[in-house]
Write a protein that holds these residues in place. Structure first.
Motif, PDB file in Angstrom:
ATOM      1  N   PHE B 276      -6.277   6.418  14.148  1.00 20.83           N
ATOM      2  CA  PHE B 276      -6.667   5.594  13.644  1.00 20.83           C
ATOM      3  C   PHE B 276      -6.382   6.225  11.966  1.00 20.83           C
ATOM      4  N   PHE B 277      -6.670   7.334  11.394  1.00 20.11           N
ATOM      5  CA  PHE B 277      -6.741   8.196  10.745  1.00 20.11           C
ATOM      6  C   PHE B 277      -4.800   8.286  10.403  1.00 20.11           C
ATOM      7  N   ALA B 278      -3.808   8.232  11.448  1.00 19.75           N
ATOM      8  CA  ALA B 278      -2.465   8.109  11.771  1.00 19.75           C
ATOM      9  C   ALA B 278      -2.228   6.990  10.784  1.00 19.75           C
ATOM     10  N   ILE B 279      -2.847   5.870  11.565  1.00 20.11           N
ATOM     11  CA  ILE B 279      -2.492   4.640  10.736  1.00 20.11           C
ATOM     12  C   ILE B 279      -2.674   4.656   8.837  1.00 20.11           C
ATOM     13  N   LEU B 280      -3.865   5.612   9.244  1.00 19.83           N
ATOM     14  CA  LEU B 280      -4.453   5.008   7.896  1.00 19.83           C
ATOM     15  C   LEU B 280      -3.518   5.576   6.812  1.00 19.83           C
ATOM     16  N   SER B 281      -3.211   7.009   7.596  1.00 20.49           N
ATOM     17  CA  SER B 281      -2.285   7.959   6.690  1.00 20.49           C
ATOM     18  C   SER B 281      -1.315   7.595   6.444  1.00 20.49           C
ATOM     19  N   VAL B 282      -0.660   6.848   7.043  1.00 21.60           N
ATOM     20  CA  VAL B 282       1.007   5.869   6.950  1.00 21.60           C
ATOM     21  C   VAL B 282       1.107   4.679   5.911  1.00 21.60           C
ATOM     22  N   PHE B 283      -0.189   4.208   5.507  1.00 16.73           N
ATOM     23  CA  PHE B 283       0.113   3.229   4.985  1.00 16.73           C
ATOM     24  C   PHE B 283      -0.890   3.818   3.549  1.00 16.73           C
ATOM     25  N   VAL B 284      -1.821   4.697   3.488  1.00 17.38           N
ATOM     26  CA  VAL B 284      -2.393   4.995   2.205  1.00 17.38           C
ATOM     27  C   VAL B 284      -1.324   6.072   1.730  1.00 17.38           C
ATOM     28  N   PHE B 285       0.070   6.357   2.159  1.00 14.69           N
ATOM     29  CA  PHE B 285       1.033   7.620   1.950  1.00 14.69           C
ATOM     30  C   PHE B 285       1.613   6.505   0.796  1.00 14.69           C
ATOM     31  N   ARG B 286       1.947   5.567   1.597  1.00 15.22           N
ATOM     32  CA  ARG B 286       3.187   4.700   1.237  1.00 15.22           C
ATOM     33  C   ARG B 286       2.732   3.958   0.331  1.00 15.22           C
ATOM     34  N   TRP B 287       1.414   3.306   0.429  1.00  7.91           N
ATOM     35  CA  TRP B 287       0.875   2.484  -0.820  1.00  7.91           C
ATOM     36  C   TRP B 287       0.907   3.472  -2.041  1.00  7.91           C
ATOM     37  N   ALA B 288       0.400   4.738  -1.760  1.00  4.90           N
ATOM     38  CA  ALA B 288       0.398   5.875  -2.900  1.00  4.90           C
ATOM     39  C   ALA B 288       1.674   6.357  -3.734  1.00  4.90           C
ATOM     40  N   GLU B 289       3.168   6.839  -2.930  1.00 11.04           N
ATOM     41  CA  GLU B 289       3.689   6.807  -2.851  1.00 11.04           C
ATOM     42  C   GLU B 289       4.284   5.955  -3.904  1.00 11.04           C
ATOM     43  N   HIS B 290       4.470   4.064  -3.741  1.00  7.43           N
ATOM     44  CA  HIS B 290       4.823   3.443  -3.976  1.00  7.43           C
ATOM     45  C   HIS B 290       4.621   3.362  -5.337  1.00  7.43           C
ATOM     46  N   LEU B 291       2.739   3.968  -5.037  1.00  8.87           N
ATOM     47  CA  LEU B 291       2.791   3.322  -7.055  1.00  8.87           C
ATOM     48  C   LEU B 291       2.828   3.992  -7.752  1.00  8.87           C
ATOM     49  N   ALA B 292       2.817   5.429  -7.472  1.00 11.33           N
ATOM     50  CA  ALA B 292       3.714   6.833  -8.056  1.00 11.33           C
ATOM     51  C   ALA B 292       4.807   6.738  -8.737  1.00 11.33           C
ATOM     52  N   ARG B 293       5.789   5.754  -7.595  1.00 12.51           N
ATOM     53  CA  ARG B 293       7.108   5.570  -8.115  1.00 12.51           C
ATOM     54  C   ARG B 293       7.342   4.693  -9.669  1.00 12.51           C
ATOM     55  N   GLU B 294       6.506   3.501  -9.088  1.00 17.87           N
ATOM     56  CA  GLU B 294       6.104   2.660 -10.020  1.00 17.87           C
ATOM     57  C   GLU B 294       5.485   3.273 -11.291  1.00 17.87           C
ATOM     58  N   ARG B 295       4.735   4.201 -12.169  1.00 19.16           N
ATOM     59  CA  ARG B 295       4.120   4.301 -12.551  1.00 19.16           C
ATOM     60  C   ARG B 295       5.253   5.720 -14.003  1.00 19.16           C
ATOM     61  N   GLY B 296       5.825   6.187 -11.942  1.00 19.67           N
ATOM     62  CA  GLY B 296       6.644   7.019 -13.136  1.00 19.67           C
ATOM     63  C   GLY B 296       5.741   8.780 -12.620  1.00 19.67           C
ATOM     64  N   LEU B 297       5.018   8.264 -11.739  1.00 21.31           N
ATOM     65  CA  LEU B 297       3.894   9.641 -11.259  1.00 21.31           C
ATOM     66  C   LEU B 297       5.115  11.524 -10.717  1.00 21.31           C
ATOM     67  N   ILE B 298       6.045  11.470 -10.382  1.00 21.98           N
ATOM     68  CA  ILE B 298       6.508  11.733  -9.627  1.00 21.98           C
ATOM     69  C   ILE B 298       6.547  12.432 -10.134  1.00 21.98           C
ATOM     70  N   ASP B 299       7.047  12.722 -11.385  1.00 23.41           N
ATOM     71  CA  ASP B 299       7.381  14.061 -12.304  1.00 23.41           C
ATOM     72  C   ASP B 299       6.562  13.858 -13.534  1.00 23.41           C
ATOM     73  N   MET B 300       4.893  13.768 -13.072  1.00 20.53           N
ATOM     74  CA  MET B 300       4.237  14.192 -13.825  1.00 20.53           C
ATOM     75  C   MET B 300       4.016  15.863 -13.808  1.00 20.53           C
ATOM     76  N   VAL B 301       3.627  16.631 -14.823  1.00 20.85           N
ATOM     77  CA  VAL B 301       3.152  17.387 -15.041  1.00 20.85           C
ATOM     78  C   VAL B 301       2.224  17.223 -16.168  1.00 20.85           C
ATOM     79  N   THR B 302       0.811  18.006 -15.548  1.00 20.10           N
ATOM     80  CA  THR B 302      -0.445  17.552 -16.440  1.00 20.10           C
ATOM     81  C   THR B 302      -0.920  18.355 -16.675  1.00 20.10           C
ATOM     82  N   ASN B 303      -0.383  20.109 -16.921  1.00 21.45           N
ATOM     83  CA  ASN B 303      -0.976  21.476 -17.761  1.00 21.45           C
ATOM     84  C   ASN B 303      -2.277  21.097 -17.359  1.00 21.45           C
ATOM     85  N   TYR B 304      -3.396  20.355 -15.670  1.00 21.21           N
ATOM     86  CA  TYR B 304      -4.291  21.079 -15.913  1.00 21.21           C
ATOM     87  C   TYR B 304      -4.494  22.501 -15.110  1.00 21.21           C
TER      88      TYR B 304
END
Lengths: 286, 304
Positions: B276-304
């Protein structure tokens, strides 16, 4: 044009010098810690939530082995004090290392203010900010686990707490100078100083459980004696489980406060010179 | 012109497909990331200090529990509850090491080394790269677990009889558990890609919550009824139970938590939850990665 020239004119600028400059620097450095941190409400949640998880886990361990209820109180008080240790470790000792990483350290040193004032501002700001989190953990933990307190003397409790904070943050100021010389290892060393200190300082059990010399050696960390004295003052069985009497612990805390504050002053001067000579103030070895 | 564009785009697409790693490429991404992770973890100091750093922390956590237990029970380390607490705490080291190790790579690469964007333009498979980065922490964690258990056996009367250990069950459970933790780490890595403020706390918060609810250091019966059910849906609860049963069967029998379930039943639940977690992780990571690319977050530096 004339207006801006008038604003920038040296006659119109009132420069703070001496003690006033020192005071202004302290307030300026404390400001982002107190006000800035309160603006980030979600940090408050994590700062309270994470120690509460540890507190809850240890409380349930005591319940699983049928410990007397007072031990639950020991864990809650110890858990609240972990907030101060984490603050000293990550936001005092390591702070100059973070500033170096972000390029601010050189600016601090170039500016016409005292580095000691900056450290003091960091300490005061951190102490106030952390006191709010510690209070939240204490109240939440006490309510959740129904901890009963019986305070012997509020005055003594107040003095113990203040002296513990002075000594602890004095130690943080002193170690901040040491961290000035470190690079990548600073993060690892700060990380290393968490659990071992929880162990030797008796955050979750009375320090008297150790042999005298182990407890005495652990007393170099002000929280060890501070916690022991506070437990003696707020729990009925505290005095029987105390390492030393509250009076002796108060006396040692006074000595530790003086040693750490004076030590911080000298270490800062010495290590700042050393870091300048060895060109470590602007290095960034990731 | 249009045909030329079409030719160009089809060439680009085939080039992209060729550069996408498959099979051996996955393995290479994993192997190189494991090597890189080991270098990052270990080369900041000399081996002696690194060894101390790696062992002091877990041993201290174990020692806190040992002292707490020793004070209350007057040093009765023969009791099954002590073995239960000690082993649960020892194997829980893997949770922090593997789960947080995989997700921490995102923070390390994006915020600290600022290299995550280069990873994304390199011909590697990012989830395999993240799994590889968790290997170093898995290795250090394994040594810490071993040392903690050896210490307990030598000095605290931890009753592990090597002749009676169910080794097959132990290694099967350990393997599945580590996989399950890696998948959970991938979910966290996906979430980490999307957030700025709390990436530093995320792994610690999740590991801390699981520590509380999985019955790692106390039987689930100690938890209030209203929150006890959480422990039954967490795979770590079943994983730790299997490891305890494999090493010291009679200890697990002394607590009622999962006493009605056989080893095979618990193993089946663990496998099911891991899938269950294997399948969930594939979908969650793909979805998160897609959003991160769309929002330009891959090279974000927050300095937190």
């Amino acid at each position: 044009m004339n207006d801006s020239a008038a604003v920038l004119s040296p006659e119109r600028l009132k420069k703070a010098t001496g003690f006033l400059l020192f005071l202004k620097t302290v307030i300026a450095r404390a400001y982002p810690r107190v006000i800035g941190a309160q603006r980030e409400k979600s940090w408050m949640f994590f700062d309270v939530f994470l120690p509460m998880l540890a507190v809850s886990a240890y409380v349930f361990v005591y319940r699983a082995i049928n410990a007397p209820e007072e031990y639950i109180g020991f864990v809650v008080v110890g858990g609240a004090m972990t907030a101060f240790w984490l603050n000293v470790l990550w936001s005092m000792s390591s702070q100059l290392y973070w500033e170096k990483e972000q390029g601010n350290l050189a600016l601090y040193i170039m500016a016409p203010n005292s580095m000691m004032a900056i450290l003091l501002g960091m300490a005061l700001g951190g102490m106030l900010m952390t006191a709010l989190r510690a209070a939240a953990i204490l109240i939440l933990g006490s309510l959740l686990f129904n901890v009963q307190y019986q305070v012997v003397s509020f005055w003594q409790l107040f003095i113990v707490f203040i002296l513990t904070m002075v000594a602890l943050y004095g130690m943080g100021m002193m170690s901040a100078s040491l961290f000035l010389l470190l690079s990548r290892e600073a993060w690892h060393l700060a990380n290393l100083a968490q659990e071992p200190i929880y162990l030797v300082s008796g955050f979750y059990f009375p320090i008297k459980s150790f042999s005298f010399w182990v407890a005495a050696a652990a007393s170099i960390i002000p929280l060890t004696l501070g916690l022991d004295a506070m437990r003696q003052l707020v729990f009925p069985s505290g005095p029987t489980l105390g390492f030393l009497t509250v009076t002796i612990e108060l006396l040692i805390l006074v000595i530790l406060s003086l040693v750490f504050l004076i030590g911080a002053r000298y270490m800062l001067v010495h290590l700042e010179k050393l870091a300048i000579r060895e060109g470590r103030l602007t290095e960034s070895r990731r | 012109m249009a045909i030329q564009d079409l030719k160009m785009s089809s060439t680009d697409v085939s080039a992209q497909i060729e550069s996408r790693p498959t099979g051996r490429g996955f393995l290479r991404s994993f192997r190189m990331a494991a090597w890189l992770g080991w270098q990052i973890e270990s080369n900041w100091t000399d081996p002696f200090l690194f060894a101390i750093y790696s062992f002091v922390k877990p041993l201290s956590t174990a020692a806190i529990l040992v002292v707490m237990y020793g004070i209350i029970t007057q040093g009765n380390f023969q009791s099954p509850i002590f073995t239960y607490i000690y082993l649960g705490n020892a194997f829980y080291i893997y949770v922090g090491a593997v789960m947080a190790g995989v997700s921490w790579a995102v923070i390390d690469d994006r915020e600290h080394y600022k290299t995550l964007k280069y990873m994304y333009i390199a011909p590697i498979h990012i989830p395999m790269y993240l799994f590889g980065r968790g290997v170093a922490k898995f290795l250090v964690g394994s040594i810490s677990v071993l040392i903690t258990i050896v210490f307990g056996t030598l000095f605290l009367h931890l009753k592990i009889d090597l002749a009676t250990v169910n080794w097959l069950l132990f290694f099967v459970a350990l393997f599945i558990g580590v996989l399950m933790l890696a998948f959970m780490g991938l979910i966290l890595a996906g979430v980490t890609l999307l957030i700025a403020h709390h990436v530093w706390f995320l792994g610690e918060a999740v590991a801390g919550a699981l520590y509380l609810f999985s019955g790692a250091i106390f039987p689930l019966e100690v938890l209030p009824l209203a929150i006890r059910w959480i422990g039954y849906v967490i795979p770590i609860t079943y994983w730790l139970e299997l490891l305890r049963r494999a090493l010291v069967g009679e200890v697990a029998d002394a607590f009622p938590t999962l006493v009605n379930l056989s080893n095979n039943q618990i193993l089946a639940i663990l496998v099911g939850l891991t899938l269950f977690f294997a399948i969930l992780s594939v979908f969650v990571f793909r979805w998160a990665e897609h959003l991160a690319r769309e929002r330009g977050l891959i090279d974000m530096v927050t300095n937190y």
